[in-house]
Motif scaffolding. Structure first.
Motif, PDB file in Angstrom:
ATOM      1  N   ARG A  48       0.834  -1.210   0.000  1.00  0.00           N
ATOM      2  CA  ARG A  48       0.000   0.000   0.000  1.00  0.00           C
ATOM      3  C   ARG A  48       0.863   1.252   0.000  1.00  0.00           C
ATOM      4  NH1 ARG A  48      -3.397  -2.597   3.217  1.00  0.00           N
ATOM      5  NH2 ARG A  48      -2.483  -1.845   5.149  1.00  0.00           N
ATOM      6  N   ARG A  49       1.867   1.283   0.877  1.00  0.00           N
ATOM      7  CA  ARG A  49       2.724   2.476   0.967  1.00  0.00           C
ATOM      8  C   ARG A  49       3.487   2.694  -0.335  1.00  0.00           C
ATOM      9  NH1 ARG A  49       5.633   4.607   6.083  1.00  0.00           N
ATOM     10  NH2 ARG A  49       3.562   4.169   6.894  1.00  0.00           N
ATOM     11  N   ALA A  50       3.861   1.615  -1.008  1.00  0.00           N
ATOM     12  CA  ALA A  50       4.591   1.730  -2.273  1.00  0.00           C
ATOM     13  C   ALA A  50       3.672   2.095  -3.428  1.00  0.00           C
ATOM     14  CB  ALA A  50       5.305   0.417  -2.582  1.00  0.00           C
ATOM     15  N   GLY A  51       2.365   1.985  -3.206  1.00  0.00           N
ATOM     16  CA  GLY A  51       1.411   2.312  -4.255  1.00  0.00           C
ATOM     17  C   GLY A  51       1.272   1.230  -5.312  1.00  0.00           C
ATOM     18  N   VAL A  52       1.505  -0.018  -4.901  1.00  0.00           N
ATOM     19  CA  VAL A  52       1.369  -1.147  -5.830  1.00  0.00           C
ATOM     20  C   VAL A  52       0.506  -2.220  -5.180  1.00  0.00           C
ATOM     21  CG1 VAL A  52       3.632  -0.697  -6.874  1.00  0.00           C
ATOM     22  CG2 VAL A  52       3.444  -2.368  -5.020  1.00  0.00           C
ATOM     23  N   GLY A  53       0.067  -3.159  -5.975  1.00  0.00           N
ATOM     24  CA  GLY A  53      -0.699  -4.274  -5.441  1.00  0.00           C
ATOM     25  C   GLY A  53       0.220  -5.327  -4.836  1.00  0.00           C
ATOM     26  N   GLN A  54      -0.374  -6.207  -4.028  1.00  0.00           N
ATOM     27  CA  GLN A  54       0.429  -7.257  -3.405  1.00  0.00           C
ATOM     28  C   GLN A  54       1.028  -8.206  -4.439  1.00  0.00           C
ATOM     29  OE1 GLN A  54      -2.250  -7.965   0.326  1.00  0.00           O
ATOM     30  NE2 GLN A  54      -0.309  -9.007   0.602  1.00  0.00           N
ATOM     31  N   GLY A  55       0.356  -8.365  -5.567  1.00  0.00           N
ATOM     32  CA  GLY A  55       0.907  -9.210  -6.627  1.00  0.00           C
ATOM     33  C   GLY A  55       2.244  -8.683  -7.121  1.00  0.00           C
ATOM     34  N   VAL A  56       2.358  -7.360  -7.229  1.00  0.00           N
ATOM     35  CA  VAL A  56       3.627  -6.746  -7.652  1.00  0.00           C
ATOM     36  C   VAL A  56       4.695  -7.003  -6.595  1.00  0.00           C
ATOM     37  CG1 VAL A  56       4.784  -4.548  -8.153  1.00  0.00           C
ATOM     38  CG2 VAL A  56       2.514  -5.011  -9.086  1.00  0.00           C
ATOM     39  N   LEU A  57       4.303  -6.869  -5.325  1.00  0.00           N
ATOM     40  CA  LEU A  57       5.260  -7.138  -4.244  1.00  0.00           C
ATOM     41  C   LEU A  57       5.794  -8.563  -4.367  1.00  0.00           C
ATOM     42  CD1 LEU A  57       5.193  -6.125  -0.596  1.00  0.00           C
ATOM     43  CD2 LEU A  57       5.415  -8.525  -1.124  1.00  0.00           C
ATOM     44  N   TYR A  58       4.890  -9.537  -4.527  1.00  0.00           N
ATOM     45  CA  TYR A  58       5.319 -10.940  -4.579  1.00  0.00           C
ATOM     46  C   TYR A  58       6.058 -11.275  -5.870  1.00  0.00           C
ATOM     47  CZ  TYR A  58       3.001 -11.869  -0.201  1.00  0.00           C
ATOM     48  OH  TYR A  58       2.660 -11.869   1.122  1.00  0.00           O
ATOM     49  N   ARG A  59       5.863 -10.494  -6.913  1.00  0.00           N
ATOM     50  CA  ARG A  59       6.631 -10.699  -8.139  1.00  0.00           C
ATOM     51  C   ARG A  59       8.102 -10.365  -7.898  1.00  0.00           C
ATOM     52  NH1 ARG A  59       3.746  -7.387 -11.902  1.00  0.00           N
ATOM     53  NH2 ARG A  59       1.960  -8.498 -11.120  1.00  0.00           N
ATOM     54  N   HIS A  60       8.350  -9.369  -7.062  1.00  0.00           N
ATOM     55  CA  HIS A  60       9.720  -8.955  -6.768  1.00  0.00           C
ATOM     56  C   HIS A  60      10.325  -9.708  -5.589  1.00  0.00           C
ATOM     57  CE1 HIS A  60      10.002  -5.603  -9.571  1.00  0.00           C
ATOM     58  NE2 HIS A  60       8.731  -5.373  -9.297  1.00  0.00           N
ATOM     59  N   PHE A  61       9.488 -10.037  -4.624  1.00  0.00           N
ATOM     60  CA  PHE A  61       9.958 -10.659  -3.383  1.00  0.00           C
ATOM     61  C   PHE A  61       9.042 -11.835  -3.058  1.00  0.00           C
ATOM     62  CE2 PHE A  61      10.810  -6.084  -3.156  1.00  0.00           C
ATOM     63  CZ  PHE A  61      12.198  -6.115  -3.105  1.00  0.00           C
ATOM     64  N   PRO A  62       9.536 -13.057  -3.180  1.00  0.00           N
ATOM     65  CA  PRO A  62       8.671 -14.218  -3.018  1.00  0.00           C
ATOM     66  C   PRO A  62       8.132 -14.429  -1.606  1.00  0.00           C
ATOM     67  CG  PRO A  62      10.958 -14.888  -3.292  1.00  0.00           C
ATOM     68  CD  PRO A  62      10.904 -13.413  -3.522  1.00  0.00           C
ATOM     69  N   ASP A  63       8.800 -13.825  -0.614  1.00  0.00           N
ATOM     70  CA  ASP A  63       8.348 -14.027   0.764  1.00  0.00           C
ATOM     71  C   ASP A  63       8.842 -12.895   1.651  1.00  0.00           C
ATOM     72  OD1 ASP A  63      11.076 -14.585   1.257  1.00  0.00           O
ATOM     73  OD2 ASP A  63      10.757 -16.739   1.093  1.00  0.00           O
ATOM     74  N   ARG A  64       8.408 -12.919   2.896  1.00  0.00           N
ATOM     75  CA  ARG A  64       8.767 -11.908   3.889  1.00  0.00           C
ATOM     76  C   ARG A  64      10.281 -11.805   4.064  1.00  0.00           C
ATOM     77  NH1 ARG A  64       6.297  -9.313   7.744  1.00  0.00           N
ATOM     78  NH2 ARG A  64       4.350 -10.410   7.401  1.00  0.00           N
ATOM     79  N   ALA A  66      12.625 -12.291   1.904  1.00  0.00           N
ATOM     80  CA  ALA A  66      13.253 -11.588   0.777  1.00  0.00           C
ATOM     81  C   ALA A  66      13.077 -10.076   0.906  1.00  0.00           C
ATOM     82  CB  ALA A  66      12.668 -12.086  -0.537  1.00  0.00           C
ATOM     83  N   VAL A  67      11.914  -9.625   1.371  1.00  0.00           N
ATOM     84  CA  VAL A  67      11.682  -8.192   1.569  1.00  0.00           C
ATOM     85  C   VAL A  67      12.614  -7.682   2.662  1.00  0.00           C
ATOM     86  CG1 VAL A  67      10.010  -6.411   2.209  1.00  0.00           C
ATOM     87  CG2 VAL A  67       9.264  -8.375   0.862  1.00  0.00           C
ATOM     88  N   ALA A  68      12.632  -8.359   3.791  1.00  0.00           N
ATOM     89  CA  ALA A  68      13.466  -7.935   4.915  1.00  0.00           C
ATOM     90  C   ALA A  68      14.936  -7.909   4.540  1.00  0.00           C
ATOM     91  CB  ALA A  68      13.248  -8.855   6.114  1.00  0.00           C
ATOM     92  N   THR A  69      15.382  -8.914   3.809  1.00  0.00           N
ATOM     93  CA  THR A  69      16.780  -8.972   3.410  1.00  0.00           C
ATOM     94  C   THR A  69      17.143  -7.802   2.511  1.00  0.00           C
ATOM     95  OG1 THR A  69      16.810 -11.365   3.621  1.00  0.00           O
ATOM     96  CG2 THR A  69      18.523 -10.387   2.270  1.00  0.00           C
ATOM     97  N   ALA A  70      16.274  -7.475   1.559  1.00  0.00           N
ATOM     98  CA  ALA A  70      16.550  -6.353   0.655  1.00  0.00           C
ATOM     99  C   ALA A  70      16.673  -5.040   1.426  1.00  0.00           C
ATOM    100  CB  ALA A  70      15.457  -6.254  -0.403  1.00  0.00           C
ATOM    101  N   VAL A  71      15.808  -4.857   2.407  1.00  0.00           N
ATOM    102  CA  VAL A  71      15.830  -3.621   3.196  1.00  0.00           C
ATOM    103  C   VAL A  71      17.054  -3.575   4.097  1.00  0.00           C
ATOM    104  CG1 VAL A  71      14.644  -2.355   5.037  1.00  0.00           C
ATOM    105  CG2 VAL A  71      13.342  -3.315   3.130  1.00  0.00           C
ATOM    106  N   LEU A  72      17.283  -4.645   4.836  1.00  0.00           N
ATOM    107  CA  LEU A  72      18.356  -4.648   5.821  1.00  0.00           C
ATOM    108  C   LEU A  72      19.744  -4.747   5.184  1.00  0.00           C
ATOM    109  CD1 LEU A  72      16.612  -6.861   8.486  1.00  0.00           C
ATOM    110  CD2 LEU A  72      17.051  -4.399   8.612  1.00  0.00           C
ATOM    111  N   GLU A  73      19.812  -5.278   3.986  1.00  0.00           N
ATOM    112  CA  GLU A  73      21.090  -5.387   3.281  1.00  0.00           C
ATOM    113  C   GLU A  73      21.780  -4.026   3.181  1.00  0.00           C
ATOM    114  OE1 GLU A  73      24.344  -6.851   1.448  1.00  0.00           O
ATOM    115  OE2 GLU A  73      22.725  -8.140   2.141  1.00  0.00           O
ATOM    116  N   GLU A  74      21.012  -2.988   2.894  1.00  0.00           N
ATOM    117  CA  GLU A  74      21.596  -1.652   2.763  1.00  0.00           C
ATOM    118  C   GLU A  74      22.142  -1.163   4.105  1.00  0.00           C
ATOM    119  OE1 GLU A  74      23.197   1.687   1.342  1.00  0.00           O
ATOM    120  OE2 GLU A  74      22.462   0.000   0.165  1.00  0.00           O
ATOM    121  N   ASN A  75      21.420  -1.415   5.195  1.00  0.00           N
ATOM    122  CA  ASN A  75      21.918  -1.034   6.515  1.00  0.00           C
ATOM    123  C   ASN A  75      23.256  -1.719   6.792  1.00  0.00           C
ATOM    124  OD1 ASN A  75      18.791  -1.149   6.654  1.00  0.00           O
ATOM    125  ND2 ASN A  75      19.334   0.210   8.325  1.00  0.00           N
TER     126      ASN A  75
END
Length: 193
Positions: A48-64, A66-75
């Motif tokens: 919702r915050r990204a302005g996309v549907g959940q399908g788009v989220l899962y297309r880029h990140f297959p699971d929770r 993968a999302v967390a890793t992408a975010v925390l990787e930069e930290n």
């Protein structure tokens, strides 16, 4: 004569450009959501915050995870880069900045507790990278060099990082480091240059 609809009101399909934009928007949104609510925040909030549907989220990140890793990787990358250029106190300043900015980063450093969010293995690997970056700066005989003392101190400081504002969280983190008699450099993100 039959009129066919035109595409004058539809945005052009940007293909790979849109995919890259969506991925960047998802990571940015996840960073904000995780900073506010930690790693257990609903993925629907991220989409919702990204302005996309959940399908788009899962297309880029297959699971929770993968999302967390992408975010925390930069930290973690910032901490590792800081370790290449700064003193131990300077690296602790960068770690402390991330602690005051993100509940998710705190969760990362408490990787043993991350099991409920499904990202435990990823969190452990990232936490170990933070530890290696810090440990590489410890001189022989440093008070935090024995056993798990280094990460225990970081965990203790992260436990003190509470408060409604970033300034309050920083003040409390610095007080915790001071009580542990550990010098900390400027609390700031690492910027190459």
């Amino acid at each position: 004569m039959t009129q066919h609809p035109t595409n004058e009101h539809r945005p052009a399909n940007d293909g790979p450009k849109a995919a890259a934009r969506n991925r960047a928007a998802l990571i940015s949104a996840a960073r904000e959501i995780y900073a506010e609510h930690g790693l257990d925040a609903p993925l629907s909030s991220v989409a919702r915050r990204a302005g996309v549907g959940q399908g788009v989220l899962y297309r880029h990140f297959p699971d929770r995870a993968a999302v967390a890793t992408a975010v925390l990787e930069e930290n973690v990358r910032q901490v590792e880069k800081a370790a290449e250029d700064l003193t131990f106190a300077g690296v602790l300043g960068v770690v402390t900045w991330h602690l005051t900015e993100s509940a998710a980063f705190i969760g990362l450093l408490h990787a043993d507790e991350a099991g409920r969010s499904g990202v435990r293995a990823y969190a452990l690997a990232l936490s170990e990278r933070v530890e290696r970056a810090l440990r590489g700066h410890l001189r022989d005989g440093h008070r935090l060099g024995a056993g798990n003392d280094l990460m225990l101190a970081v965990a203790m400081v992260s436990g003190a990082v509470t408060g409604p504002t970033r300034e309050e969280r920083e003040r409390r983190a610095l007080a915790a480091w001071r009580l542990l008699d550990v010098e900390v450099g400027p609390v700031r993100p690492f910027e190459e240059g």
